[in-house]
Design a protein around this motif. Structure first.
Motif, mmCIF file in Angstrom:
data_model
loop_
_atom_site.group_PDB
_atom_site.id
_atom_site.type_symbol
_atom_site.label_atom_id
_atom_site.label_comp_id
_atom_site.label_asym_id
_atom_site.label_seq_id
_atom_site.Cartn_x
_atom_site.Cartn_y
_atom_site.Cartn_z
ATOM 1 N N ARG A 92 -4.617 -1.382 -3.928
ATOM 2 C CA ARG A 92 -4.645 -2.314 -2.796
ATOM 3 C C ARG A 92 -3.224 -2.757 -2.477
ATOM 4 N N LEU A 93 -3.030 -3.161 -1.230
ATOM 5 C CA LEU A 93 -1.715 -3.589 -0.781
ATOM 6 C C LEU A 93 -1.513 -5.080 -1.030
ATOM 7 N N SER A 94 -0.295 -5.455 -1.373
ATOM 8 C CA SER A 94 0.035 -6.885 -1.488
ATOM 9 C C SER A 94 0.025 -7.480 -0.083
ATOM 10 N N ALA A 95 0.003 -8.790 -0.005
ATOM 11 C CA ALA A 95 -0.041 -9.467 1.300
ATOM 12 C C ALA A 95 1.168 -9.113 2.157
ATOM 13 N N SER A 96 2.362 -9.069 1.567
ATOM 14 C CA SER A 96 3.563 -8.780 2.361
ATOM 15 C C SER A 96 3.581 -7.337 2.853
ATOM 16 N N ILE A 97 3.145 -6.399 2.024
ATOM 17 C CA ILE A 97 3.104 -4.997 2.447
ATOM 18 C C ILE A 97 2.017 -4.808 3.509
ATOM 19 N N ALA A 98 0.864 -5.441 3.327
ATOM 20 C CA ALA A 98 -0.223 -5.333 4.316
ATOM 21 C C ALA A 98 0.209 -5.911 5.666
ATOM 22 N N GLU A 99 0.918 -7.028 5.632
ATOM 23 C CA GLU A 99 1.392 -7.636 6.882
ATOM 24 C C GLU A 99 2.374 -6.711 7.596
ATOM 25 N N ALA A 100 3.293 -6.117 6.850
ATOM 26 C CA ALA A 100 4.258 -5.197 7.443
ATOM 27 C C ALA A 100 3.557 -3.946 7.983
ATOM 28 N N LEU A 101 2.562 -3.456 7.261
ATOM 29 C CA LEU A 101 1.819 -2.292 7.748
ATOM 30 C C LEU A 101 1.091 -2.633 9.043
ATOM 31 N N GLY A 102 0.585 -3.852 9.151
ATOM 32 C CA GLY A 102 -0.038 -4.289 10.403
ATOM 33 C C GLY A 102 0.936 -4.199 11.566
ATOM 34 N N GLU A 103 2.193 -4.512 11.317
ATOM 35 C CA GLU A 103 3.216 -4.388 12.365
ATOM 36 C C GLU A 103 3.484 -2.918 12.689
ATOM 37 N N VAL A 104 3.476 -2.065 11.677
ATOM 38 C CA VAL A 104 3.625 -0.622 11.920
ATOM 39 C C VAL A 104 2.502 -0.162 12.852
ATOM 40 N N PHE A 105 1.264 -0.546 12.544
ATOM 41 C CA PHE A 105 0.132 -0.168 13.391
ATOM 42 C C PHE A 105 0.286 -0.723 14.803
ATOM 43 N N ASN A 106 0.758 -1.946 14.925
ATOM 44 C CA ASN A 106 0.931 -2.549 16.245
ATOM 45 C C ASN A 106 1.934 -1.749 17.078
ATOM 46 N N VAL A 107 3.053 -1.393 16.493
ATOM 47 C CA VAL A 107 4.076 -0.627 17.206
ATOM 48 C C VAL A 107 3.575 0.780 17.525
ATOM 49 N N MET A 108 2.722 1.330 16.672
ATOM 50 C CA MET A 108 2.204 2.681 16.915
ATOM 51 C C MET A 108 1.355 2.765 18.179
ATOM 52 N N ALA A 109 0.888 1.644 18.692
ATOM 53 C CA ALA A 109 0.137 1.667 19.958
ATOM 54 C C ALA A 109 0.966 2.300 21.062
ATOM 55 N N SER A 110 2.287 2.155 20.989
ATOM 56 C CA SER A 110 3.156 2.720 22.026
ATOM 57 C C SER A 110 3.073 4.247 22.068
ATOM 58 N N LEU A 111 2.665 4.876 20.973
ATOM 59 C CA LEU A 111 2.535 6.337 20.954
ATOM 60 C C LEU A 111 1.496 6.840 21.955
ATOM 61 N N PHE A 112 0.487 6.036 22.222
ATOM 62 C CA PHE A 112 -0.604 6.456 23.101
ATOM 63 C C PHE A 112 -0.317 6.187 24.577
ATOM 64 N N ASN A 113 0.660 5.351 24.861
ATOM 65 C CA ASN A 113 0.876 4.862 26.216
ATOM 66 C C ASN A 113 1.876 5.717 26.990
ATOM 67 N N ALA A 114 1.478 6.951 27.270
ATOM 68 C CA ALA A 114 2.293 7.886 28.044
ATOM 69 C C ALA A 114 1.882 7.808 29.516
ATOM 70 N N PRO A 115 2.778 8.181 30.414
ATOM 71 C CA PRO A 115 2.420 8.181 31.841
ATOM 72 C C PRO A 115 1.175 9.035 32.096
ATOM 73 N N GLY A 116 0.278 8.518 32.924
ATOM 74 C CA GLY A 116 -0.941 9.244 33.268
ATOM 75 C C GLY A 116 -2.048 9.125 32.239
ATOM 76 N N SER A 117 -1.819 8.309 31.212
ATOM 77 C CA SER A 117 -2.817 8.120 30.161
ATOM 78 C C SER A 117 -3.342 6.695 30.190
ATOM 79 N N ALA A 118 -4.495 6.516 29.572
ATOM 80 C CA ALA A 118 -5.059 5.169 29.440
ATOM 81 C C ALA A 118 -4.116 4.308 28.600
#
Length: 166
Positions: A92-118
């Motif tokens: 299991r992840l510690s609280a600080s690592i889990a929080e940082a991973l949540g930020e990684v996931f948040n930033v990864m949303a930008s990968l899906f946001n290409a022109p002409g895409s949802a």
């Protein structure tokens, strides 16, 4: 969201997009190569993030196995690699690592946001070591439009990543 935009496709990011984003985010050399698909289970724990469109329809999920969850989160949080190794050993992840991973996931949303895409945004994420809802687990097992990678974070270690369009 209008009726004219609901039919937009979801962009599946390529390996270079994923590698560049992760490398820039954690400020480390990130090597990425294709890998076999992996299915999240009780025997193969992972962190899973769900991404939704403006109608709150889940369009994509990203899954990081426990090692990559620990390494990426620790690298972003500037936590020593030993803490990531401890998290892997404990399952299991510690609280600080889990929080940082949540930020990684948040930033990864930008990968899906290409022109002409949802337009997608992070809806929810569950770090490895916590109970994963059955629907999130099932979405990681979808075959078809997905990218599966083996990711090495310099100075930390190697794990697996799946980007799955649902």
């Amino acid at each position: 969201m209008t009726a004219a935009t609901t039919g937009l496709p979801t962009h599946l990011p390529g390996p270079k997009e994923v590698r560049d984003l992760l490398g820039d985010l954690v400020d480390k050399q990130v090597d990425l190569r294709p890998g076999p698909p992996f299915a999240v289970s009780a025997y193969y724990p992972a962190s899973v993030a769900s991404y939704v469109d403006d109608s709150l329809v889940v369009r994509a999920v990203v899954a990081c196995d426990l090692p990559l969850s620990a390494y990426a989160g620790a690298a972003l949080a500037l936590v020593p690699p030993g803490a990531a190794t401890t998290a892997i050993e404990e399952g299991r992840l510690s609280a600080s690592i889990a929080e940082a991973l949540g930020e990684v996931f948040n930033v990864m949303a930008s990968l899906f946001n290409a022109p002409g895409s949802a337009h997608l945004r992070l809806y929810a994420s569950v770090p490895a070591g916590q109970a994963l809802p059955a629907d999130a687990r099932a979405r990681t097992q979808v075959l078809g439009r997905r990218g599966d990678f083996v990711v090495d974070v310099a100075g930390y270690g190697t794990g697996r990543l799946a980007v799955v369009l649902t």
